[in-house]
Design a protein around this motif. Structure first.
Motif, PDB file in Angstrom:
ATOM      1  N   GLY A 548      -5.840  36.348  24.903  1.00 38.16           N
ATOM      2  CA  GLY A 548      -5.942  34.961  25.341  1.00 38.16           C
ATOM      3  C   GLY A 548      -5.939  33.990  24.176  1.00 38.16           C
ATOM      4  N   LYS A 549      -6.662  34.319  23.119  1.00 32.96           N
ATOM      5  CA  LYS A 549      -6.728  33.440  21.953  1.00 32.96           C
ATOM      6  C   LYS A 549      -5.362  33.338  21.271  1.00 32.96           C
ATOM      7  N   LEU A 550      -4.677  34.468  21.118  1.00 36.72           N
ATOM      8  CA  LEU A 550      -3.386  34.456  20.429  1.00 36.72           C
ATOM      9  C   LEU A 550      -2.380  33.586  21.184  1.00 36.72           C
ATOM     10  N   PHE A 551      -2.308  33.762  22.506  1.00 35.16           N
ATOM     11  CA  PHE A 551      -1.329  32.979  23.265  1.00 35.16           C
ATOM     12  C   PHE A 551      -1.774  31.526  23.438  1.00 35.16           C
ATOM     13  N   GLN A 552      -3.066  31.276  23.345  1.00 40.35           N
ATOM     14  CA  GLN A 552      -3.546  29.891  23.321  1.00 40.35           C
ATOM     15  C   GLN A 552      -3.037  29.180  22.072  1.00 40.35           C
ATOM     16  N   PHE A 553      -3.134  29.868  20.931  1.00 40.63           N
ATOM     17  CA  PHE A 553      -2.610  29.293  19.691  1.00 40.63           C
ATOM     18  C   PHE A 553      -1.099  29.067  19.790  1.00 40.63           C
ATOM     19  N   ASP A 554      -0.399  30.015  20.385  1.00 39.54           N
ATOM     20  CA  ASP A 554       1.048  29.880  20.507  1.00 39.54           C
ATOM     21  C   ASP A 554       1.407  28.666  21.360  1.00 39.54           C
ATOM     22  N   ASP A 555       0.676  28.449  22.464  1.00 42.67           N
ATOM     23  CA  ASP A 555       0.927  27.284  23.308  1.00 42.67           C
ATOM     24  C   ASP A 555       0.673  25.989  22.537  1.00 42.67           C
ATOM     25  N   ALA A 556      -0.395  25.979  21.721  1.00 40.96           N
ATOM     26  CA  ALA A 556      -0.707  24.776  20.947  1.00 40.96           C
ATOM     27  C   ALA A 556       0.401  24.461  19.958  1.00 40.96           C
ATOM     28  N   LEU A 557       0.936  25.476  19.318  1.00 42.78           N
ATOM     29  CA  LEU A 557       2.045  25.258  18.386  1.00 42.78           C
ATOM     30  C   LEU A 557       3.294  24.781  19.121  1.00 42.78           C
ATOM     31  N   ARG A 558       3.538  25.356  20.274  1.00 49.16           N
ATOM     32  CA  ARG A 558       4.760  25.078  21.034  1.00 49.16           C
ATOM     33  C   ARG A 558       4.791  23.629  21.537  1.00 49.16           C
ATOM     34  N   SER A 565       8.563  24.672  16.047  1.00 44.33           N
ATOM     35  CA  SER A 565       9.451  25.687  15.462  1.00 44.33           C
ATOM     36  C   SER A 565       8.701  26.936  15.033  1.00 44.33           C
ATOM     37  N   LEU A 566       7.357  26.850  14.959  1.00 46.76           N
ATOM     38  CA  LEU A 566       6.552  28.001  14.543  1.00 46.76           C
ATOM     39  C   LEU A 566       6.191  28.910  15.715  1.00 46.76           C
ATOM     40  N   ALA A 567       6.356  28.412  16.934  1.00 44.03           N
ATOM     41  CA  ALA A 567       5.956  29.188  18.107  1.00 44.03           C
ATOM     42  C   ALA A 567       6.756  30.485  18.201  1.00 44.03           C
ATOM     43  N   MET A 568       6.213  31.425  18.952  1.00 44.33           N
ATOM     44  CA  MET A 568       6.861  32.739  19.047  1.00 44.33           C
ATOM     45  C   MET A 568       8.172  32.661  19.817  1.00 44.33           C
ATOM     46  N   TYR A 569       9.128  33.498  19.392  1.00 49.04           N
ATOM     47  CA  TYR A 569      10.401  33.610  20.073  1.00 49.04           C
ATOM     48  C   TYR A 569      10.236  34.560  21.273  1.00 49.04           C
ATOM     49  N   PRO A 570      11.156  34.501  22.225  1.00 44.01           N
ATOM     50  CA  PRO A 570      11.029  35.361  23.418  1.00 44.01           C
ATOM     51  C   PRO A 570      10.878  36.844  23.099  1.00 44.01           C
ATOM     52  N   ASP A 571      11.649  37.347  22.123  1.00 42.31           N
ATOM     53  CA  ASP A 571      11.543  38.774  21.816  1.00 42.31           C
ATOM     54  C   ASP A 571      10.191  39.097  21.173  1.00 42.31           C
ATOM     55  N   GLU A 572       9.629  38.143  20.433  1.00 39.15           N
ATOM     56  CA  GLU A 572       8.298  38.351  19.852  1.00 39.15           C
ATOM     57  C   GLU A 572       7.233  38.345  20.937  1.00 39.15           C
ATOM     58  N   ILE A 573       7.374  37.418  21.870  1.00 42.05           N
ATOM     59  CA  ILE A 573       6.421  37.375  22.985  1.00 42.05           C
ATOM     60  C   ILE A 573       6.453  38.690  23.746  1.00 42.05           C
ATOM     61  N   LYS A 574       7.657  39.189  24.002  1.00 40.31           N
ATOM     62  CA  LYS A 574       7.790  40.453  24.736  1.00 40.31           C
ATOM     63  C   LYS A 574       7.129  41.592  23.963  1.00 40.31           C
ATOM     64  N   SER A 575       7.349  41.662  22.665  1.00 34.05           N
ATOM     65  CA  SER A 575       6.770  42.738  21.854  1.00 34.05           C
ATOM     66  C   SER A 575       5.248  42.657  21.839  1.00 34.05           C
ATOM     67  N   LEU A 576       4.719  41.440  21.682  1.00 32.02           N
ATOM     68  CA  LEU A 576       3.256  41.312  21.638  1.00 32.02           C
ATOM     69  C   LEU A 576       2.632  41.584  23.000  1.00 32.02           C
ATOM     70  N   GLU A 577       3.287  41.179  24.062  1.00 32.96           N
ATOM     71  CA  GLU A 577       2.770  41.492  25.400  1.00 32.96           C
ATOM     72  C   GLU A 577       2.742  43.000  25.620  1.00 32.96           C
ATOM     73  N   GLU A 578       3.789  43.688  25.157  1.00 36.88           N
ATOM     74  CA  GLU A 578       3.811  45.152  25.271  1.00 36.88           C
ATOM     75  C   GLU A 578       2.707  45.777  24.422  1.00 36.88           C
ATOM     76  N   SER A 579       2.441  45.204  23.259  1.00 36.37           N
ATOM     77  CA  SER A 579       1.368  45.717  22.400  1.00 36.37           C
ATOM     78  C   SER A 579       0.019  45.571  23.081  1.00 36.37           C
ATOM     79  N   PHE A 580      -0.227  44.411  23.672  1.00 38.98           N
ATOM     80  CA  PHE A 580      -1.500  44.204  24.370  1.00 38.98           C
ATOM     81  C   PHE A 580      -1.611  45.103  25.605  1.00 38.98           C
ATOM     82  N   ALA A 581      -0.497  45.276  26.305  1.00 44.33           N
ATOM     83  CA  ALA A 581      -0.523  46.173  27.467  1.00 44.33           C
ATOM     84  C   ALA A 581      -0.870  47.590  27.034  1.00 44.33           C
TER      85      ALA A 581
END
Length: 813
Positions: A548-558, A565-581
């Protein structure tokens, strides 16, 4: 007055395996959901609330105990143990995510704990030992049982009782065996002290025995129809027991005065409060309180609801006695009173067979469930000439005929699972998954649960397909929750070792507690601990909160133009979501399905994010790295991945920046998480890349030790300790060993305040000295420098642990 439901406490998400109720205002519960909970109430609010959720392990937490208040802990300590093999101690007055102290020594599941009034901790484990801890240091290892130690009891500060799956009970005076009590026909599961009499024991043989300390059985209490797991004693001296027959029973003057049936498969734990209330913990994850005091009874509606839950249960016919439906009487049979508490009568109500139990306290028959699979129910299946309620097909691999898993609802599911695994030469480590599979796909709890559609206990598929690879070595260290039968994974050293009995906290670095009242007797000399082969890691975490904290930071940057421009790209989001899963699954104890393995692409996504994000928002990404390298080491196995990963971590933590104080809080946090990540890079069964490790130690040496915070210094010492553990398994090489010794010397020479960092560094030094006895001997210069250091340290740090380890190292060199 009879005992009736007083309160229902719901917060755990899996079986409640252990309880401690030291006061009328405090309940401690431990669960298979990997947490312990401190439930508290006050005079202003008489209802118990879950005040603290203690992250007590990454796997099942099976035991809990309480240490009375001290000056350092005015609310006392909660002590927990479980499948992590670690005993964790939490200060209830200053709660935090990580334990205040961490006691290491057991090699397998810590399944039972007790604490004496003086604060001595007694622990029992599937490693067949019990251990005694004073001032958070191990002083005795009690060895003599042939199987798991399921029950421990402190009689006083120097006398202890242990009960085992070998069917015996042993009395110990300090570390010496005084007497062995025999008589139980199965595993001994619980012990309770009976003042002025002796003690009581309970067993898988369904009996409770009351003993004198001289070895005589005063009387035996019979009434439970299955395993008896837990005992407690009321202020009146009456005994309370709990077991697999879904009941808590109250025993008065040798007879069962009341049977409290629960709407759950197992009542794992029972404990009594000073006011006479009874607390139970069950397989449905619920803690329940029962009271004799009418003023503390639940509302009439809650009592009716509880009775309805009990009445809706499916009751195995074997538990209540088998008979033909045609021979059963109708409801009119309930007009005649029962003869004793707990007597069960079956009646035929239309086409349904009901079980009713006589409640002598209320002089009524209580419906305790509908009987399933009574003779004549007409849905048996034949397997190997015997009738079963279910015969499941279990696919182990393509092209191989499925295995048959027969099961009767009258069976204990653990017994059925164990028979199935043993008869098919499958690892017993899968027993809990098979039990979940059985319970999910049979009508073992609620009437109406279908057994036709079922899923694989490991993959979630409709038919079971075994994992292709063998279980990890760590998984082999726990097996059967009923008998304690297990496969022992020995340490590489042939002689018995006690891994670091007296570590404080490998997670926070909090220094060891020294506030035991001066009136306490002096602790005996500590047992020898070197060598210590078991790694110390930092794997505890709230994965959901981190995500929750990581994606909160990403939303704030976005959502900021300047940082979008610092926010995560779609493929990065997918990889991190898979890591958390992956982490959410792997930290479930045990995961319901094998998670999909992570790869270097998931690591690359983390590296990419770390390179772009501002320092103040990197900490959840580094924290994710800490868990990933600990739980998914295979993701770092490709050439170059570990190098790129560690380089990005050092950069993200601004390791090469100026070390001028004060260090910004953001950087301090990132450095701490970096160091804990590096400590998690070591694995029990794989050799760490020595070239990579050389570079890591060279980089660590760049930091001025005195600038590091206390927790950072403990983390550095932990890294060096883990290097020394690797040296016990694999040759380090002279360069790597000398680098490690240089950093250890830096800690021992520079540290002036924190005994914990010194202690860990000393144990690392002890491991290296132990290894040097047989290979790669230390030079005369190194030996002299070590000897000089050992002479001064006990004066600077009067901590007994420091003195004891210095003595052991001196003997080795």
């Amino acid at each position: 007055m009879p005992y009736k439901l007083s309160a229902t406490l719901k917060a755990h998400t899996s079986d409640v395996r252990a309880l401690s109720t030291p006061t009328n205002e405090l309940i401690l519960s431990a669960s298979r959901d990997s947490t312990a909970i401190s439930w508290q109430r006050s005079s202003e609010d008489p209802q118990f609330k879950a005040e603290l959720v203690l992250r007590a392990g990454s796997r099942y937490v099976n035991s809990v105990a309480y240490i009375s208040p001290t000056p350092d802990a005015p609310k006392g300590y909660a002590v927990t143990g479980g499948q992590d093999c670690v005993i964790n101690v939490f200060n209830l007055a200053s709660p935090k995510d990580d334990p205040d102290f961490c006691l290491l020594g057991h090699l397998d599941n810590v399944c039972t704990l007790d604490v004496t009034p003086g604060g001595t901790i007694i622990s029992g484990s599937w490693d067949k030992t019990a251990r005694i801890w004073k001032n958070f240091s191990q002083v005795y290892e009690l060895k003599g049982h042939q199987q798991s130690v399921w029950a421990v009891l402190g009689i006083d500060e120097e006398q202890y009782l242990t009960g085992s799956a070998d069917k015996t009970i042993k009395l110990w005076q300090q570390h010496k065996l005084v007497q062995t009590f025999t008589g139980h026909q199965d595993a001994v599961r619980g012990l309770a002290l009976l003042p002025d009499i002796g003690f009581a024991s309970c067993s898988n043989d369904s009996e409770i025995r009351v003993w004198t300390f001289g070895g005589d059985v005063i009387y035996t209490l019979s009434g439970h129809t299955s395993f008896v797991y837990s005992l407690s004693v009321l202020p009146s001296g009456d005994i309370v027991s709990a077991g697999e027959d879904r009941s808590v029973r109250v025993w008065k003057d040798g007879d069962c005065s009341q049977t409290i049936v629960h709407p759950a498969i197992s009542v794992w734990a029972v404990s009594t409060m000073p006011n006479g209330d009874i607390v139970s913990g069950c397989s449905d994850g619920v803690v329940r309180i029962f009271s004799e005091s009418e003023e503390r009874w639940a509302t009439a509606e809650a009592l009716e609801e509880y009775d309805a839950q009990v009445a809706s249960q499916a009751l195995p016919s074997q538990q209540v006695g088998d008979m033909k439906k045609s021979d059963l009487p109708g409801p009119e049979a309930l007009n005649a009173p029962g003869k004793k508490s707990g007597e069960v009568k079956m009646i035929k109500n239309g086409e349904i067979v009901e079980a009713h139990q006589w409640d002598s306290a209320n002089h009524t028959w209580q419906k305790i469930g509908d009987v399933v699979d009574a003779v004549g129910s007409g849905r048996k299946q034949l397997y190997q000439g015997k009738e079963y309620d279910y015969v499941f097909d279990v696919d182990i691999q393509d092209g191989v005929p499925p295995l048959k898993l027969p099961y009767n609802v009258s069976e204990n599911p653990y017994n059925a699972a164990q028979k199935f695994l043993q008869s098919n030469d499958l690892p017993l480590t899968y027993i809990d998954e098979v039990v979940k599979f059985i319970e999910k796909n049979t009508a073992g709890v609620n009437i109406g649960t279908g057994g036709e559609e079922y899923v694989d206990p490991f993959t979630g598929a409709s038919r079971y397909r075994a994992a292709p690879s063998a279980p990890a070595a760590a998984a082999l260290q726990y097996v059967d929750p009923f008998t304690g039968a297990s496969r022992y994974v020995a340490s590489p050293d042939s002689r018995p070792t006690a891994p670091s009995q007296s570590y404080a906290d490998p997670f926070t670095g909090a220094s060891r507690y020294s506030g035991v009242p001066s009136a306490s007797p002096p602790a005996p000399a500590a047992a020898k601990i070197l060598p210590v082969p078991k790694l110390v890691t930092f794997k505890q975490a709230n994965v959901t909160a981190m995500q929750g904290k990581l994606f909160q930071f990403d939303d704030a940057l976005r959502h900021e133009i300047s940082t979008s421009s610092l926010a995560m790209y779609p493929d990065e989001i997918k990889s991190l979501e898979e890591s958390f899963a992956y982490l959410n699954l792997i930290t479930t104890s045990p995961p319901s399905t094998p998670p999909k393995a992570l790869t270097h692409t998931h690591v690359d996504a983390i590296i990419s994010v770390l390179e772009r994000w501002p320092p103040s928002q990197r900490f959840p990404v580094i924290d994710l790295s800490r868990l990933l390298i600990g739980f998914a080491p295979e993701a770092f196995s490709d050439p170059g991945v570990l190098d790129r990963f560690s380089e990005s971590l050092f950069t993200a933590a601004e390791w090469s920046a100026s070390w001028t104080e004060p260090i910004p809080k953001t950087r301090e946090t990132n450095i701490l998480l970096l160091l804990r990540t590096l400590a998690n890079a070591f694995q029990e069964i794989n050799q760490t890349d020595t070239t990579w490790l050389n570079r890591i130690l060279e980089t660590l040496a760049q930091a001025p030790y005195g600038v590091l915070s206390k927790t950072q210094r403990v983390a550095v010492a932990t890294i060096l300790f883990n290097v020394s553990c690797q040296g016990l398994r694999f040759p380090l090489g002279l360069q790597l060993r000398d680098q490690t010794l240089s950093l250890i010397a830096k800690i021992l020479e520079s540290e002036t305040a924190d005994a914990e960092a010194v202690y860990r560094a000393l144990v690392a030094l002890g491991n290296i000295a132990y290894t040097a006895k047989t290979s790669q001997s230390l030079s005369a210069v190194q030996t002299g420098e070590i000897a000089q250091c050992l002479r001064s340290l006990p004066t600077t740090f009067p901590d007994p642990r420091v003195k004891n380890v210095c003595t052991e190292i001196g003997e080795l060199i």
